[in-house]
Scaffold this motif. Sequence first.
Motif, PDB file in Angstrom:
ATOM      1  N   ASP A  81       0.824  -1.211   0.000  1.00 45.07           N
ATOM      2  CA  ASP A  81       0.000   0.000   0.000  1.00 45.07           C
ATOM      3  C   ASP A  81       0.863   1.269   0.000  1.00 45.07           C
ATOM      4  O   ASP A  81       0.386   2.353   0.325  1.00 45.07           O
ATOM      5  CB  ASP A  81      -0.917   0.002   1.240  1.00 45.07           C
ATOM      6  N   ASP A  82       2.154   1.116  -0.386  1.00 41.47           N
ATOM      7  CA  ASP A  82       3.081   2.251  -0.511  1.00 41.47           C
ATOM      8  C   ASP A  82       3.310   2.989   0.799  1.00 41.47           C
ATOM      9  O   ASP A  82       3.597   4.191   0.817  1.00 41.47           O
ATOM     10  CB  ASP A  82       2.593   3.257  -1.571  1.00 41.47           C
ATOM     11  N   GLN A  83       3.185   2.298   1.941  1.00 37.55           N
ATOM     12  CA  GLN A  83       3.446   2.934   3.228  1.00 37.55           C
ATOM     13  C   GLN A  83       4.913   2.810   3.638  1.00 37.55           C
ATOM     14  O   GLN A  83       5.317   3.326   4.677  1.00 37.55           O
ATOM     15  CB  GLN A  83       2.553   2.309   4.316  1.00 37.55           C
ATOM     16  N   VAL A  84       5.716   2.087   2.795  1.00 34.78           N
ATOM     17  CA  VAL A  84       7.156   1.960   3.048  1.00 34.78           C
ATOM     18  C   VAL A  84       7.871   2.675   1.917  1.00 34.78           C
ATOM     19  O   VAL A  84       7.800   2.259   0.758  1.00 34.78           O
ATOM     20  CB  VAL A  84       7.583   0.478   3.106  1.00 34.78           C
ATOM     21  N   ALA A  85       8.579   3.759   2.242  1.00 29.31           N
ATOM     22  CA  ALA A  85       9.156   4.608   1.195  1.00 29.31           C
ATOM     23  C   ALA A  85      10.454   4.042   0.637  1.00 29.31           C
ATOM     24  O   ALA A  85      10.670   4.053  -0.576  1.00 29.31           O
ATOM     25  CB  ALA A  85       9.396   6.009   1.755  1.00 29.31           C
ATOM     26  N   GLU A  86      11.343   3.559   1.484  1.00 28.88           N
ATOM     27  CA  GLU A  86      12.653   3.103   1.047  1.00 28.88           C
ATOM     28  C   GLU A  86      12.869   1.649   1.450  1.00 28.88           C
ATOM     29  O   GLU A  86      12.318   1.172   2.450  1.00 28.88           O
ATOM     30  CB  GLU A  86      13.757   3.970   1.681  1.00 28.88           C
ATOM     31  N   ARG A  87      13.714   0.972   0.685  1.00 32.15           N
ATOM     32  CA  ARG A  87      14.016  -0.433   0.994  1.00 32.15           C
ATOM     33  C   ARG A  87      14.691  -0.557   2.360  1.00 32.15           C
ATOM     34  O   ARG A  87      14.476  -1.529   3.097  1.00 32.15           O
ATOM     35  CB  ARG A  87      14.936  -1.003  -0.088  1.00 32.15           C
ATOM     36  N   ALA A  88      15.525   0.441   2.695  1.00 34.12           N
ATOM     37  CA  ALA A  88      16.226   0.389   3.978  1.00 34.12           C
ATOM     38  C   ALA A  88      15.262   0.448   5.158  1.00 34.12           C
ATOM     39  O   ALA A  88      15.588  -0.011   6.264  1.00 34.12           O
ATOM     40  CB  ALA A  88      17.224   1.548   4.055  1.00 34.12           C
ATOM     41  N   ASP A  89      14.041   0.992   4.931  1.00 33.44           N
ATOM     42  CA  ASP A  89      13.065   1.091   6.022  1.00 33.44           C
ATOM     43  C   ASP A  89      12.567  -0.282   6.459  1.00 33.44           C
ATOM     44  O   ASP A  89      12.032  -0.429   7.572  1.00 33.44           O
ATOM     45  CB  ASP A  89      11.874   1.953   5.595  1.00 33.44           C
ATOM     46  N   ILE A  90      12.706  -1.275   5.577  1.00 32.74           N
ATOM     47  CA  ILE A  90      12.210  -2.616   5.927  1.00 32.74           C
ATOM     48  C   ILE A  90      12.997  -3.179   7.103  1.00 32.74           C
ATOM     49  O   ILE A  90      12.438  -3.868   7.970  1.00 32.74           O
ATOM     50  CB  ILE A  90      12.304  -3.543   4.700  1.00 32.74           C
ATOM     51  N   ALA A  91      14.313  -2.895   7.138  1.00 35.77           N
ATOM     52  CA  ALA A  91      15.118  -3.395   8.262  1.00 35.77           C
ATOM     53  C   ALA A  91      14.576  -2.871   9.591  1.00 35.77           C
ATOM     54  O   ALA A  91      14.536  -3.594  10.594  1.00 35.77           O
ATOM     55  CB  ALA A  91      16.576  -2.976   8.069  1.00 35.77           C
ATOM     56  N   LYS A  92      14.134  -1.593   9.614  1.00 41.31           N
ATOM     57  CA  LYS A  92      13.576  -1.012  10.846  1.00 41.31           C
ATOM     58  C   LYS A  92      12.255  -1.702  11.204  1.00 41.31           C
ATOM     59  O   LYS A  92      11.984  -1.985  12.388  1.00 41.31           O
ATOM     60  CB  LYS A  92      13.352   0.486  10.669  1.00 41.31           C
ATOM     61  N   LEU A  93      11.415  -1.990  10.181  1.00 42.38           N
ATOM     62  CA  LEU A  93      10.161  -2.709  10.448  1.00 42.38           C
ATOM     63  C   LEU A  93      10.433  -4.083  11.044  1.00 42.38           C
ATOM     64  O   LEU A  93       9.737  -4.529  11.960  1.00 42.38           O
ATOM     65  CB  LEU A  93       9.359  -2.859   9.154  1.00 42.38           C
ATOM     66  N   ILE A  94      11.458  -4.756  10.503  1.00 36.51           N
ATOM     67  CA  ILE A  94      11.806  -6.094  11.002  1.00 36.51           C
ATOM     68  C   ILE A  94      12.246  -6.018  12.462  1.00 36.51           C
ATOM     69  O   ILE A  94      11.819  -6.826  13.301  1.00 36.51           O
ATOM     70  CB  ILE A  94      12.916  -6.711  10.126  1.00 36.51           C
ATOM     71  N   ASN A  95      13.102  -5.031  12.770  1.00 38.32           N
ATOM     72  CA  ASN A  95      13.583  -4.891  14.149  1.00 38.32           C
ATOM     73  C   ASN A  95      12.465  -4.494  15.103  1.00 38.32           C
ATOM     74  O   ASN A  95      12.329  -5.046  16.199  1.00 38.32           O
ATOM     75  CB  ASN A  95      14.706  -3.852  14.207  1.00 38.32           C
ATOM     76  N   ASP A  96      11.631  -3.527  14.662  1.00 41.00           N
ATOM     77  CA  ASP A  96      10.560  -3.038  15.537  1.00 41.00           C
ATOM     78  C   ASP A  96       9.530  -4.122  15.833  1.00 41.00           C
ATOM     79  O   ASP A  96       8.938  -4.142  16.921  1.00 41.00           O
ATOM     80  CB  ASP A  96       9.865  -1.834  14.900  1.00 41.00           C
ATOM     81  N   ASN A  97       9.288  -5.009  14.862  1.00 42.12           N
ATOM     82  CA  ASN A  97       8.252  -6.032  15.036  1.00 42.12           C
ATOM     83  C   ASN A  97       8.818  -7.412  15.344  1.00 42.12           C
ATOM     84  O   ASN A  97       8.057  -8.383  15.427  1.00 42.12           O
ATOM     85  CB  ASN A  97       7.399  -6.114  13.773  1.00 42.12           C
TER      86      ASN A  97
END
Length: 684
Positions: free
Chosen positions: A384-400
């Motif tokens: 749904d385009d709520q993740v702007a950059e590929r690098a942001d996925i690492a933060k999602l993985i860590n946060d969750n």
Amino acid sequence: MAKYQRQATNKYYGAANAGYVATGSATDGLAKALTNAGYKVGKAEDLRIDRKKDKAIAKIDEMVANGKSFETIQAEIIKGDHPELTGKYIDATTNYHAGRVKAEEVKNNIVAAQNNGEYDITDESSNLDMFFKKFMPDTKSMDSATLLGFTTSFNQFRATAVTQDAENRAAQAIVKKNEEGISILDGIETSQLKSRLPEFIKSLQIPLPNRDGSNKSNLLYTNEETMNVLKNSVKFLIADAKTEDDLDRVDILLNTNLGYSKNGSAIGTLASRKSDEMNAIKKDLERTRRTLISNDREEENRASADRIKALTTKMLVNKVEETDENGNVTTRKMNFKEKQALLDEIRKEGDMQLTTAFANTMSANAYYDNDPEVFNNLIVMIRDDQVAERADIAKLINDNNIAPDKQPKLYEAYDNSLLDDNKQLHLVNTSYVMGTQAIENKLAEVLEMQKEQYPNLLRVATDSVRSHLIVEIYDFEKDYYEEAVASGKRKVKPDNTERAKFMQRKLEDIALQYQNADKVIQLKTFDQQEAERIKAEEKAKEAEANKSAQEKLKDEANEATRQATGFYETFNSIVAAVSNIEIDVPVFEEFINKTGARGVKNSMTEETFNQTKVIPKVEQALTSFIPENMFNMEFISLIPQEQGDEMIASISEQLNVSVEIIEQAISNIVNKPVGRKRTKKRGQ
């Protein structure tokens, strides 16, 4: 030679012989006799000279056969070593034949030099006459007879060689011209190739002035030659490709419009040409592309494996070295913060193999969140385009606290979302929604038997399948788009019918993978299955090639044995003797009828009858015309399959029994125990 005319005529001879001379039959006969004698003497002399010439030719041939050269033979004749080769009547013949011998020497030397690669038609600084000159003798020193013999023989060879050389040079010129065109084409950067290709074609097909001054139009490159430049360039690029990216230039050459005709209509693409050659090129391209895709994945897998080795080793060692101010080195275990830093480093890789392997080493860590709802929500956020950059996925993985085995799917979802204009197809498209529900229903049916023993299996497996389907759906959309663009299709997205067929394939695939499963399995994508299939095919082809090579070596060894042992002579004599067999073989029906007529009840089966009555007779027939020492496995294995079948069929027809019985009889004889003598029946 003197010729005697009739002299016995009435004649006056002057004062010394005054008087009349009478004529008569005696004087006439003398004249005829002298005439005949002169003719016969002349004929005999001609025959004597011819015989000397024949002997001279034979002598020269003998010396040539003994390895003597033209120069050696001439030196020996001049020295007087061969008086039979001299004389006023045979000199010309000797020298003429010697000239022919020299011509053969020169021809053989030229051919040997050509076979050794000493003559190169691509060398523009040389030609055939210059090459021949190195081998030519000094013809100025030859007398007319020797020169005539040499030129008569050599000129025929030279005429054929000149014609062949001209044909070869013409073919080489075409090849060189094609290579020059390809070289010019290679000078265009791939990034500019699509826009500059029509201009390049025009630059090849420039008009040339005619040498004869006519108005007829000639082109530097004909249309056929221009197309050959493009096709051969494509072939070379396909053959040299090391990665899938190397085929980008091929796609441009095949799918770019080549220009416009005089009336303004598009000429079309190279790939649109209908010919067997173009079909072969496109098949080769597709085959090479599949192989390179598989190779690229294998190479990435190897690199990933190296990273796994380094990072996992660091995790397993679980030690940190510290050095104090005095230089003393101590080791301790990693603390939680250091472990978390290592985990973050591994998560950033985003690779399935790396994270899965690390997950196995960290399976005891309780802080991973395996709730499928959390993971699915992240997938929806990405789509749904709520993740702007590929690098942001690492933060999602860590946060969750996403488990390592699920992390790669998040990266794959992000990468695929960049190529799709609809980020939630798996949630809104009817074919995908209904297909997903059908797959979940099928999964429940497959796992029904394990429900009591593993109550949570279906729930966890369903979550795993949903994640797998999201990845596969967008991979399907991406592959369809890329294939459509590459082939020049206007329709670049699948319709719902095609999507439904894809989901049906996934239903059958997942049901097959989960068949008899008692735990959640790591599902293989279609791409992974295709890579495994290609690898298995290549392995099978390699095995088949090795098998063919071994069979070829075996055939060559058998043929050498056949030639060395006189096999064919023996085998042909055996085949020729088949028609002379005169042994009556009993027939089952006749046997039954005879015993029945005598009132004897016979329960013998046809199989028993063949074993006890027919096959022994056939063995007797075979050994009656085939030498017993030929009945061994070595001789039988030397018989070529086709000839062996023909021989057995011929024996079968002669004895009126089946081929199977003939083969059984031969097997019995071949496998007869060593030392056992063939017993003769009474009456033999």
